[in-house]
Motif scaffolding. Structure first.
Motif, PDB file in Angstrom:
ATOM      1  N   SER A  60      48.084   1.915  -1.884  1.00 51.15           N
ATOM      2  CA  SER A  60      46.918   1.261  -1.279  1.00 51.15           C
ATOM      3  C   SER A  60      46.583   1.891   0.069  1.00 51.15           C
ATOM      4  CB  SER A  60      47.204  -0.231  -1.107  1.00 51.15           C
ATOM      5  OG  SER A  60      46.139  -0.878  -0.455  1.00 51.15           O
ATOM      6  N   TYR A  61      47.626   2.161   0.895  1.00 53.12           N
ATOM      7  CA  TYR A  61      47.387   2.806   2.184  1.00 53.12           C
ATOM      8  C   TYR A  61      46.816   4.212   1.997  1.00 53.12           C
ATOM      9  CZ  TYR A  61      50.078  -0.950   4.390  1.00 53.12           C
ATOM     10  OH  TYR A  61      50.519  -2.168   4.832  1.00 53.12           O
ATOM     11  N   LYS A  62      47.385   4.962   1.051  1.00 55.93           N
ATOM     12  CA  LYS A  62      46.905   6.320   0.817  1.00 55.93           C
ATOM     13  C   LYS A  62      45.454   6.309   0.326  1.00 55.93           C
ATOM     14  CE  LYS A  62      51.410   8.394  -0.204  1.00 55.93           C
ATOM     15  NZ  LYS A  62      52.249   9.053  -1.232  1.00 55.93           N
ATOM     16  N   THR A  63      45.132   5.352  -0.558  1.00 55.11           N
ATOM     17  CA  THR A  63      43.766   5.255  -1.069  1.00 55.11           C
ATOM     18  C   THR A  63      42.783   4.969   0.054  1.00 55.11           C
ATOM     19  OG1 THR A  63      44.613   4.442  -3.175  1.00 55.11           O
ATOM     20  CG2 THR A  63      42.289   4.074  -2.720  1.00 55.11           C
ATOM     21  N   ASP A  64      43.175   4.056   0.957  1.00 49.54           N
ATOM     22  CA  ASP A  64      42.295   3.733   2.078  1.00 49.54           C
ATOM     23  C   ASP A  64      42.087   4.948   2.979  1.00 49.54           C
ATOM     24  OD1 ASP A  64      40.915   1.592   3.723  1.00 49.54           O
ATOM     25  OD2 ASP A  64      42.371   2.335   5.177  1.00 49.54           O
ATOM     26  N   SER A  65      43.167   5.695   3.233  1.00 52.42           N
ATOM     27  CA  SER A  65      43.053   6.897   4.071  1.00 52.42           C
ATOM     28  C   SER A  65      42.174   7.943   3.401  1.00 52.42           C
ATOM     29  CB  SER A  65      44.446   7.468   4.352  1.00 52.42           C
ATOM     30  OG  SER A  65      45.247   6.521   5.016  1.00 52.42           O
ATOM     31  N   LEU A  66      42.354   8.128   2.088  1.00 46.49           N
ATOM     32  CA  LEU A  66      41.561   9.123   1.376  1.00 46.49           C
ATOM     33  C   LEU A  66      40.085   8.741   1.360  1.00 46.49           C
ATOM     34  CD1 LEU A  66      43.927   9.935  -1.624  1.00 46.49           C
ATOM     35  CD2 LEU A  66      43.370  11.419   0.291  1.00 46.49           C
ATOM     36  N   GLN A  67      39.800   7.460   1.209  1.00 45.37           N
ATOM     37  CA  GLN A  67      38.410   7.023   1.231  1.00 45.37           C
ATOM     38  C   GLN A  67      37.765   7.319   2.585  1.00 45.37           C
ATOM     39  OE1 GLN A  67      38.547   2.898   0.171  1.00 45.37           O
ATOM     40  NE2 GLN A  67      38.534   3.289  -2.033  1.00 45.37           N
ATOM     41  N   HIS A  68      38.524   7.126   3.661  1.00 45.61           N
ATOM     42  CA  HIS A  68      37.983   7.425   4.995  1.00 45.61           C
ATOM     43  C   HIS A  68      37.732   8.926   5.138  1.00 45.61           C
ATOM     44  CE1 HIS A  68      37.274   6.983   9.264  1.00 45.61           C
ATOM     45  NE2 HIS A  68      38.162   7.941   9.506  1.00 45.61           N
ATOM     46  N   VAL A  69      38.678   9.746   4.646  1.00 42.81           N
ATOM     47  CA  VAL A  69      38.508  11.202   4.738  1.00 42.81           C
ATOM     48  C   VAL A  69      37.297  11.649   3.926  1.00 42.81           C
ATOM     49  CG1 VAL A  69      39.555  13.417   4.148  1.00 42.81           C
ATOM     50  CG2 VAL A  69      40.942  11.628   5.215  1.00 42.81           C
ATOM     51  N   ILE A  70      37.150  11.091   2.719  1.00 38.03           N
ATOM     52  CA  ILE A  70      36.008  11.451   1.868  1.00 38.03           C
ATOM     53  C   ILE A  70      34.692  11.060   2.533  1.00 38.03           C
ATOM     54  CG2 ILE A  70      34.860  10.941  -0.327  1.00 38.03           C
ATOM     55  CD1 ILE A  70      37.647  10.672  -1.565  1.00 38.03           C
ATOM     56  N   PHE A  71      34.665   9.881   3.154  1.00 39.30           N
ATOM     57  CA  PHE A  71      33.453   9.433   3.834  1.00 39.30           C
ATOM     58  C   PHE A  71      33.086  10.374   4.984  1.00 39.30           C
ATOM     59  CE2 PHE A  71      31.632   6.919   7.356  1.00 39.30           C
ATOM     60  CZ  PHE A  71      30.432   6.555   6.760  1.00 39.30           C
ATOM     61  N   MET A  72      34.088  10.782   5.775  1.00 41.10           N
ATOM     62  CA  MET A  72      33.826  11.695   6.883  1.00 41.10           C
ATOM     63  C   MET A  72      33.376  13.064   6.379  1.00 41.10           C
ATOM     64  SD  MET A  72      34.252   9.856   9.528  1.00 41.10           S
ATOM     65  CE  MET A  72      34.144  11.144  10.756  1.00 41.10           C
ATOM     66  N   ASN A  73      33.998  13.531   5.274  1.00 36.72           N
ATOM     67  CA  ASN A  73      33.586  14.820   4.701  1.00 36.72           C
ATOM     68  C   ASN A  73      32.152  14.765   4.183  1.00 36.72           C
ATOM     69  OD1 ASN A  73      36.001  16.076   5.267  1.00 36.72           O
ATOM     70  ND2 ASN A  73      36.904  15.606   3.279  1.00 36.72           N
ATOM     71  N   ASP A  74      31.793  13.646   3.554  1.00 41.47           N
ATOM     72  CA  ASP A  74      30.422  13.507   3.049  1.00 41.47           C
ATOM     73  C   ASP A  74      29.410  13.561   4.193  1.00 41.47           C
ATOM     74  OD1 ASP A  74      31.324  13.338   0.478  1.00 41.47           O
ATOM     75  OD2 ASP A  74      31.299  11.142   0.398  1.00 41.47           O
ATOM     76  N   ARG A  75      29.708  12.891   5.284  1.00 35.25           N
ATOM     77  CA  ARG A  75      28.802  12.931   6.428  1.00 35.25           C
ATOM     78  C   ARG A  75      28.702  14.347   7.002  1.00 35.25           C
ATOM     79  NH1 ARG A  75      29.790   8.313  10.761  1.00 35.25           N
ATOM     80  NH2 ARG A  75      27.975   9.414  11.573  1.00 35.25           N
ATOM     81  N   TYR A  76      29.842  15.040   7.020  1.00 33.45           N
ATOM     82  CA  TYR A  76      29.837  16.413   7.536  1.00 33.45           C
ATOM     83  C   TYR A  76      28.996  17.326   6.652  1.00 33.45           C
ATOM     84  CZ  TYR A  76      31.717  20.972   8.918  1.00 33.45           C
ATOM     85  OH  TYR A  76      31.847  22.261   9.323  1.00 33.45           O
ATOM     86  N   TYR A  77      29.181  17.192   5.328  1.00 37.20           N
ATOM     87  CA  TYR A  77      28.405  18.022   4.395  1.00 37.20           C
ATOM     88  C   TYR A  77      26.901  17.712   4.479  1.00 37.20           C
ATOM     89  CZ  TYR A  77      32.928  19.219   2.385  1.00 37.20           C
ATOM     90  OH  TYR A  77      34.197  19.666   2.204  1.00 37.20           O
ATOM     91  N   GLU A  78      26.552  16.439   4.643  1.00 48.48           N
ATOM     92  CA  GLU A  78      25.147  16.070   4.761  1.00 48.48           C
ATOM     93  C   GLU A  78      24.519  16.675   6.011  1.00 48.48           C
ATOM     94  OE1 GLU A  78      23.102  14.525   2.758  1.00 48.48           O
ATOM     95  OE2 GLU A  78      24.661  14.299   1.212  1.00 48.48           O
ATOM     96  N   SER A  79      25.271  16.682   7.098  1.00 45.49           N
ATOM     97  CA  SER A  79      24.737  17.274   8.331  1.00 45.49           C
ATOM     98  C   SER A  79      24.548  18.780   8.173  1.00 45.49           C
ATOM     99  CB  SER A  79      25.668  16.969   9.502  1.00 45.49           C
ATOM    100  OG  SER A  79      26.941  17.543   9.283  1.00 45.49           O
ATOM    101  N   ILE A  80      25.494  19.445   7.463  1.00 43.31           N
ATOM    102  CA  ILE A  80      25.355  20.888   7.230  1.00 43.31           C
ATOM    103  C   ILE A  80      24.133  21.177   6.356  1.00 43.31           C
ATOM    104  CG2 ILE A  80      26.431  22.894   6.138  1.00 43.31           C
ATOM    105  CD1 ILE A  80      29.115  21.855   7.051  1.00 43.31           C
TER     106      ILE A  80
END
Length: 289
Positions: free
Chosen positions: A86-106
């Motif tokens: 559960s902790y790993k899933t929550d961390s991965l979701q946060h990383v994916i969200f940040m990556n998506d925002r980064y890709y959208e800005s690029i």
């Protein structure tokens, strides 16, 4: 009245009437075992046996892994794995969200979708528009008075406000024989001092407690922040007398030494000194004998 008196006697007689339980050899009719029993004894023995079986069943379910095989009880290992996942899933979701925002800005930058109007509210761009000639750089009365006061303090009070580190003396937390020396190559950034159990541990200098908690590997640990960027660490204690945020004086009792923690091999104090994030050898500054 006579019938009422006979009934209790009759019940008592039935409970105390003696019987014999005999175990015979079927072929020779030889008597192997025999027991004298009463109904009361059978009732008492049955009750004790039932209580014993109920207690044994409860202990097996409560304190052994056998409860995992009973419907309704979950495995402890599965619970731990589920929590970690559960902790790993929550961390991965946060990383994916940040990556998506980064890709959208690029993507916006590559497609040229970034509008200059988005930055018009930036205070830096607004400040650039100001002309240097429009800004009054002459100091006002309050600023002039402040500058004069600071100049006087810097001129006359320099040596009065300065402090010297030469008077900073470290107090030995305990006295004893060093069983393990400081060894940076082996990453042993401490000295281990052998002491008797329940020996008082004292603060090596004035400071503030920044950590005071229990750890599985090193027992009770207390960390104190001192002046000049110095930090002292005390491990393998059995009890603490200070909490996080407490102010301590040099030589004040802060803990009780012992043999706490999975990594401890006997009653001793694990003592570390750090200066500005770098470990230093405590024996260069403290005499533990």
């Amino acid at each position: 009245m006579k019938e009422k008196k006979k009934k209790p006697k009759k019940i008592k007689r039935k409970l105390l009437d003696k019987y014999r339980l005999v175990i015979l050899n079927e072929n020779t009719f030889e008597e192997r075992l025999s027991f004298k029993l009463t109904r009361l004894n059978v009732f008492v023995l049955s009750s004790l046996l039932a209580i014993f079986l109920i207690t044994l069943t409860y202990l097996l379910i409560a304190f052994t892994p056998l409860r995992e095989y009973i419907p309704g009880y979950s495995s402890t290992a599965l619970k731990k794995q589920a929590t970690e996942l559960s902790y790993k899933t929550d961390s991965l979701q946060h990383v994916i969200f940040m990556n998506d925002r980064y890709y959208e800005s690029i993507k916006k930058v590559l497609k040229g979708d970034v509008s200059v109007e988005e930055f018009n509210k930036d205070s830096i761009i607004e400040a650039v528009k100001l002309e240097a000639s429009e800004v009054d750089l002459n100091p006002n009365l309050q600023d002039s008075l402040l500058r004069e006061k600071v100049d006087k303090e810097d001129k006359y009070n320099l040596f009065e406000s300065a402090t010297s580190a030469s008077n900073f003396v470290l107090f030995p937390p305990v006295n004893g024989t060093i069983s393990s020396e400081y060894n940076a190559k082996e990453k042993h950034y401490a000295v281990d001092i052998v002491v008797a159990k329940d020996t008082p541990v004292k603060a090596t200098a004035d400071g503030i407690v920044i950590f005071a908690e229990w750890t599985a590997g090193t027992g009770y640990v207390i960390i104190i922040e001192h002046s000049y960027g110095l930090i002292s660490v005390y491990k393998h204690n059995t009890a603490l007398t200070k909490e996080q945020g407490d102010l301590v004086k040099a030589g004040e009792v802060i803990a009780t030494a012992g043999n706490a923690g999975e990594l401890s091999t006997g009653p001793h104090l694990h003592f570390e000194l750090w200066n500005d994030g770098y470990p230093i050898n405590p024996t260069n500054f403290i005499d533990f004998k």
